[in-house]
Design an enzyme around this catalytic site. Structure first.
Site, PDB file in Angstrom:
ATOM      1  N   GLY A 152       5.410   1.224  -4.214  1.00 33.02           N
ATOM      2  CA  GLY A 152       5.100   0.617  -5.457  1.00 33.02           C
ATOM      3  C   GLY A 152       6.437   0.637  -6.383  1.00 33.02           C
ATOM      4  O   GLY A 152       7.225  -0.148  -6.397  1.00 33.02           O
ATOM      5  N   SER A 153       6.667   1.798  -6.894  1.00 33.36           N
ATOM      6  CA  SER A 153       7.650   2.036  -7.941  1.00 33.36           C
ATOM      7  C   SER A 153       9.061   2.061  -7.135  1.00 33.36           C
ATOM      8  O   SER A 153      10.043   1.252  -7.348  1.00 33.36           O
ATOM      9  CB  SER A 153       7.628   3.542  -8.155  1.00 33.36           C
ATOM     10  N   GLU A 162       7.115   6.516 -16.119  1.00 31.56           N
ATOM     11  CA  GLU A 162       8.273   7.233 -15.494  1.00 31.56           C
ATOM     12  C   GLU A 162       9.241   6.352 -15.103  1.00 31.56           C
ATOM     13  O   GLU A 162      10.556   6.668 -15.352  1.00 31.56           O
ATOM     14  CB  GLU A 162       7.807   8.084 -14.300  1.00 31.56           C
ATOM     15  N   ILE A 184     -13.231   6.753 -33.486  1.00 31.65           N
ATOM     16  CA  ILE A 184     -13.446   6.306 -34.695  1.00 31.65           C
ATOM     17  C   ILE A 184     -14.920   5.741 -34.608  1.00 31.65           C
ATOM     18  O   ILE A 184     -15.790   5.756 -35.424  1.00 31.65           O
ATOM     19  CB  ILE A 184     -12.494   5.108 -35.354  1.00 31.65           C
ATOM     20  N   HIS A 185     -15.155   5.221 -33.506  1.00 32.93           N
ATOM     21  CA  HIS A 185     -16.568   4.710 -33.117  1.00 32.93           C
ATOM     22  C   HIS A 185     -17.558   5.588 -32.736  1.00 32.93           C
ATOM     23  O   HIS A 185     -18.631   5.122 -32.451  1.00 32.93           O
ATOM     24  CB  HIS A 185     -16.481   3.602 -31.847  1.00 32.93           C
ATOM     25  N   GLU A 198       3.892  -3.381 -13.578  1.00 32.24           N
ATOM     26  CA  GLU A 198       5.115  -3.847 -13.851  1.00 32.24           C
ATOM     27  C   GLU A 198       5.974  -2.696 -14.101  1.00 32.24           C
ATOM     28  O   GLU A 198       6.845  -2.848 -15.073  1.00 32.24           O
ATOM     29  CB  GLU A 198       5.043  -4.712 -14.811  1.00 32.24           C
ATOM     30  N   PRO A 236       1.029  -1.104   0.049  1.00 29.94           N
ATOM     31  CA  PRO A 236      -0.116  -0.095   0.124  1.00 29.94           C
ATOM     32  C   PRO A 236       0.915   1.279  -0.007  1.00 29.94           C
ATOM     33  O   PRO A 236       0.329   2.284  -0.592  1.00 29.94           O
ATOM     34  CB  PRO A 236      -0.841  -0.083   1.187  1.00 29.94           C
TER      35      PRO A 236
HETATM   36  C1  LIG Z   1      -4.596  -3.957 -11.814  1.00 28.53           C
HETATM   37  C2  LIG Z   1      -3.294  -4.143 -11.244  1.00 28.53           C
HETATM   38  C3  LIG Z   1      -2.602  -5.454 -11.161  1.00 28.53           C
HETATM   39  C4  LIG Z   1      -1.383  -5.398 -10.466  1.00 28.53           C
HETATM   40  N1  LIG Z   1      -0.811  -6.586 -10.302  1.00 28.53           N
HETATM   41  C5  LIG Z   1       0.446  -6.669  -9.386  1.00 28.53           C
HETATM   42  C6  LIG Z   1       1.045  -7.815  -8.889  1.00 28.53           C
HETATM   43  O1  LIG Z   1       0.498  -8.898  -9.296  1.00 28.53           O
HETATM   44  N2  LIG Z   1       2.149  -7.835  -8.234  1.00 28.53           N
HETATM   45  C7  LIG Z   1       2.584  -6.844  -7.665  1.00 28.53           C
HETATM   46  O2  LIG Z   1       3.755  -6.868  -6.994  1.00 28.53           O
HETATM   47  N3  LIG Z   1       1.975  -5.490  -8.194  1.00 28.53           N
HETATM   48  C8  LIG Z   1       0.773  -5.452  -8.804  1.00 28.53           C
HETATM   49  N4  LIG Z   1       0.537  -4.103  -9.342  1.00 28.53           N
HETATM   50  C9  LIG Z   1       1.195  -2.956  -8.706  1.00 28.53           C
HETATM   51  C10 LIG Z   1       1.819  -2.003  -9.940  1.00 28.53           C
HETATM   52  O3  LIG Z   1       2.863  -2.729 -10.364  1.00 28.53           O
HETATM   53  C11 LIG Z   1       2.087  -0.666  -8.942  1.00 28.53           C
HETATM   54  O4  LIG Z   1       0.946  -0.019  -9.245  1.00 28.53           O
HETATM   55  C12 LIG Z   1       2.970  -0.027  -9.922  1.00 28.53           C
HETATM   56  O5  LIG Z   1       4.545  -0.464  -9.860  1.00 28.53           O
HETATM   57  C13 LIG Z   1       3.124   1.453  -9.446  1.00 28.53           C
HETATM   58  O6  LIG Z   1       3.189   1.642  -8.090  1.00 28.53           O
HETATM   59  P1  LIG Z   1       2.284   2.315  -7.083  1.00 28.53           P
HETATM   60  O7  LIG Z   1       0.746   2.380  -7.689  1.00 28.53           O
HETATM   61  O8  LIG Z   1       2.602   2.588  -5.643  1.00 28.53           O
HETATM   62  O9  LIG Z   1       2.689   4.249  -7.708  1.00 28.53           O
HETATM   63  P2  LIG Z   1       3.683   5.019  -6.887  1.00 28.53           P
HETATM   64  O10 LIG Z   1       5.166   4.304  -7.103  1.00 28.53           O
HETATM   65  O11 LIG Z   1       3.457   5.547  -5.696  1.00 28.53           O
HETATM   66  O12 LIG Z   1       3.805   6.159  -8.110  1.00 28.53           O
HETATM   67  C14 LIG Z   1       2.849   7.233  -8.193  1.00 28.53           C
HETATM   68  C15 LIG Z   1       3.431   8.016  -9.384  1.00 28.53           C
HETATM   69  O13 LIG Z   1       4.638   8.679  -9.259  1.00 28.53           O
HETATM   70  C16 LIG Z   1       5.369   8.219  -9.993  1.00 28.53           C
HETATM   71  N5  LIG Z   1       6.936   8.250  -9.544  1.00 28.53           N
HETATM   72  C17 LIG Z   1       7.207   7.550  -8.517  1.00 28.53           C
HETATM   73  N6  LIG Z   1       8.550   7.675  -8.368  1.00 28.53           N
HETATM   74  C18 LIG Z   1       8.761   8.630  -9.169  1.00 28.53           C
HETATM   75  C19 LIG Z   1      10.259   9.077  -9.462  1.00 28.53           C
HETATM   76  N7  LIG Z   1      11.413   8.740  -8.905  1.00 28.53           N
HETATM   77  N8  LIG Z   1      10.411  10.095 -10.476  1.00 28.53           N
HETATM   78  C20 LIG Z   1       9.264  10.337 -11.230  1.00 28.53           C
HETATM   79  N9  LIG Z   1       8.114   9.953 -11.138  1.00 28.53           N
HETATM   80  C21 LIG Z   1       7.749   8.926 -10.027  1.00 28.53           C
HETATM   81  C22 LIG Z   1       5.128   7.074 -10.774  1.00 28.53           C
HETATM   82  O14 LIG Z   1       5.604   6.819 -12.070  1.00 28.53           O
HETATM   83  C23 LIG Z   1       3.416   7.380 -10.734  1.00 28.53           C
HETATM   84  O15 LIG Z   1       3.233   8.202 -11.841  1.00 28.53           O
HETATM   85  C24 LIG Z   1      -0.757  -4.076  -9.967  1.00 28.53           C
HETATM   86  C25 LIG Z   1      -1.511  -3.077  -9.996  1.00 28.53           C
HETATM   87  C26 LIG Z   1      -2.569  -2.851 -10.496  1.00 28.53           C
HETATM   88  C27 LIG Z   1      -3.352  -1.740 -10.660  1.00 28.53           C
END
Ligand SMILES: Cc1cc2nc3c(=O)[nH]c(=O)nc-3n(C[C@H](O)[C@H](O)[C@H](O)COP(=O)(O)OP(=O)(O)OC[C@H]3O[C@@H](n4cnc5c(N)ncnc54)[C@H](O)[C@@H]3O)c2cc1C
Length: 382
Positions: free
Chosen positions: A131-132, A370, A340-341, A366, A128
């Site tokens: 992510g990135s 960014e 187009i639709h 994945e 939660p």
């Molecule tokens: C439907 C779905 C299925 C998924 N399945 C899986 C799974 O099976 N296993 C799993 O582990 N994860 C899974 N994910 C998670 C997904 O990989 C993450 O949502 C993704 O990596 C982004 O992480 P976050 O949502 O925490 O966004 P954040 O990391 O919080 O990023 C928010 C924004 O800030 C930007 N940002 C962050 N750091 C920087 C930086 N240094 N410079 C510039 N911009 C930055 C990002 O690009 C983004 O635009 C899934 C997500 C979804 C929605």
């Protein structure tokens, strides 16, 4: 240099194309509308051997390669992305970590069911709060005697809560290194382990017939032998899994981008405006020409990344470029196909509406766009 597929790859592409058309297309809109998981489609994909595409025959696999998986994903996503992401996550995030890093016992125990499609596995990296920045992982695992005790939570985990999910692999902090950095390891948590709770499925904008949950681990105990590979290798493991996975997501995105071309040609030759089919107007023709250009170029990008990976060469930058370009192409093509639709493109009964809703996540999952740009820039020495 030859970009043509060999006979085996061509036969696979053809059979998955027919499967998508005959088995997936007739039922998927209803699953999507109702947010239900297409168990019957998944069972048939298992029978076809799709879950075993890149795995050796000793585990019941098809003995193919990662490129074969990509071709299958492209053909599935040309019709539907929920089914395609279910296969992508099952193989590249679910079974692959066990195949690449597992012990002989772990492979013997889990791979045959995952490779047959009888069971699915999830990959729990995202949390939660992280992510990135996955190195920030807060989930902890402490060794207590011969058990790991896991506490924490994971967000958005694909294939983690179906009736056939057998396990999730979870990245967790297992210690602090002398330099103060986190020691990350990966641990296998079988479904149903006490203390492992799967929240109800998310209400998603797209991929509505795929399975995604938040997971919590509350003093969840698993045997010490469930450590995947070596202790402290968690970071390197997930980087490898994500690098490969990006080629597969690029293939999936190309499928969606190509599906938008298919649907747009079909519609533009039928829909009449001002006395003739809208496909007679150059404004529409140019949109479709640009869509085909994007799909084709993105396909070449993932073919190149896959070829480098299979040749054992470095492919990190090429995988990031393929994923970035293909996902942005998918979003662009979905937007143009909807345009187009006209008004019908905004109606859920038309596949392009589904493509539009499914395209956005490709720029996020994945590794966001960014993050891909960061990887490319870093690889260029910046
Ligand atoms: C439907 C779905 C299925 C998924 N399945 C899986 C799974 O099976 N296993 C799993 O582990 N994860 C899974 N994910 C998670 C997904 O990989 C993450 O949502 C993704 O990596 C982004 O992480 P976050 O949502 O925490 O966004 P954040 O990391 O919080 O990023 C928010 C924004 O800030 C930007 N940002 C962050 N750091 C920087 C930086 N240094 N410079 C510039 N911009 C930055 C990002 O690009 C983004 O635009 C899934 C997500 C979804 C929605």
């Amino acid at each position: 240099m030859d970009f043509r597929l060999n006979e085996e790859h061509e036969a696979l592409r053809q059979s998955v194309r027919e499967f998508a058309r005959d088995v997936v297309a007739p039922v998927i809109a209803e699953h999507y509308e109702r947010h239900t998981f297409p168990y019957d489609v998944v069972r048939q994909m298992g029978k076809m051997g799709l879950f075993g595409l890149p795995f050796p025959e000793e585990y019941g696999g098809m003995g193919g390669d990662y490129f074969a998986l990509c071709l299958a994903l492209e053909e599935l996503a040309r019709v539907d992305s929920s089914v395609a992401i279910t296969l992508e996550a099952a193989i590249s995030l679910g079974a692959m970590p066990i195949y690449r890093f597992g012990t002989a016992e772990q492979k013997e125990r889990w791979l045959p069911k995952l490779v047959s499609g009888e069971a699915l596995a999830g990959f729990g990296l995202t949390e939660p709060g992280f992510g990135s920045d996955a190195g920030g992982t807060a989930t902890r695992a402490v060794l207590d005697g011969d058990e790991w005790v896991i506490n924490g939570s994971k967000a958005f985990i694909t294939n983690s809560g179906t009736d056939i999910t057998a396990l999730v692999t979870v990245t967790a902090v297992t210690g602090i290194r002398p330099d103060g950095s986190k020691e990350l390891s990966t641990i296998i948590v079988p479904s149903g382990t006490p203390g492992f709770t799967v929240a109800p499925g998310y209400s998603k904008v797209g991929w509505c017939a795929s399975d995604t949950h938040e997971l919590t681990f509350d003093d969840c105990r698993v045997p010490a032998a469930n450590l995947l590979g070596e202790r402290g290798r968690g970071f390197a493991q997930f980087l490898r899994i994500l690098d490969e996975g990006r080629i597969a997501i690029a293939a999936l995105a190309v499928g969606l981008a190509q599906g938008c071309v298919d649907e747009s040609i079909r519609y533009a030759t039928q829909r009449q405006a001002f006395g003739q089919p809208i496909g007679n107007y150059q404004a529409i023709q140019f949109k479709i020409a640009d869509m085909e250009l994007r799909a084709h170029t993105a396909r070449l990008a993932y073919y190149d990344a896959a070829a480098r990976m299979l040749a054992g060469e470095d492919f990190k930058r090429q995988a990031a470029m393929a994923k970035l370009y293909a996902s942005e192409s998918a979003v662009d093509n979905a937007r143009e196909a909807t345009q187009i639709h006209g008004g019908y493109g905004f109606m859920n009964e038309f596949p392009v509406a589904r493509f539009w809703r499914d395209s956005k996540i490709l720029e996020i999952g994945e590794g966001t766009s960014e993050v891909q740009r960061m990887i490319i820039a870093r690889d260029l020495g910046l």
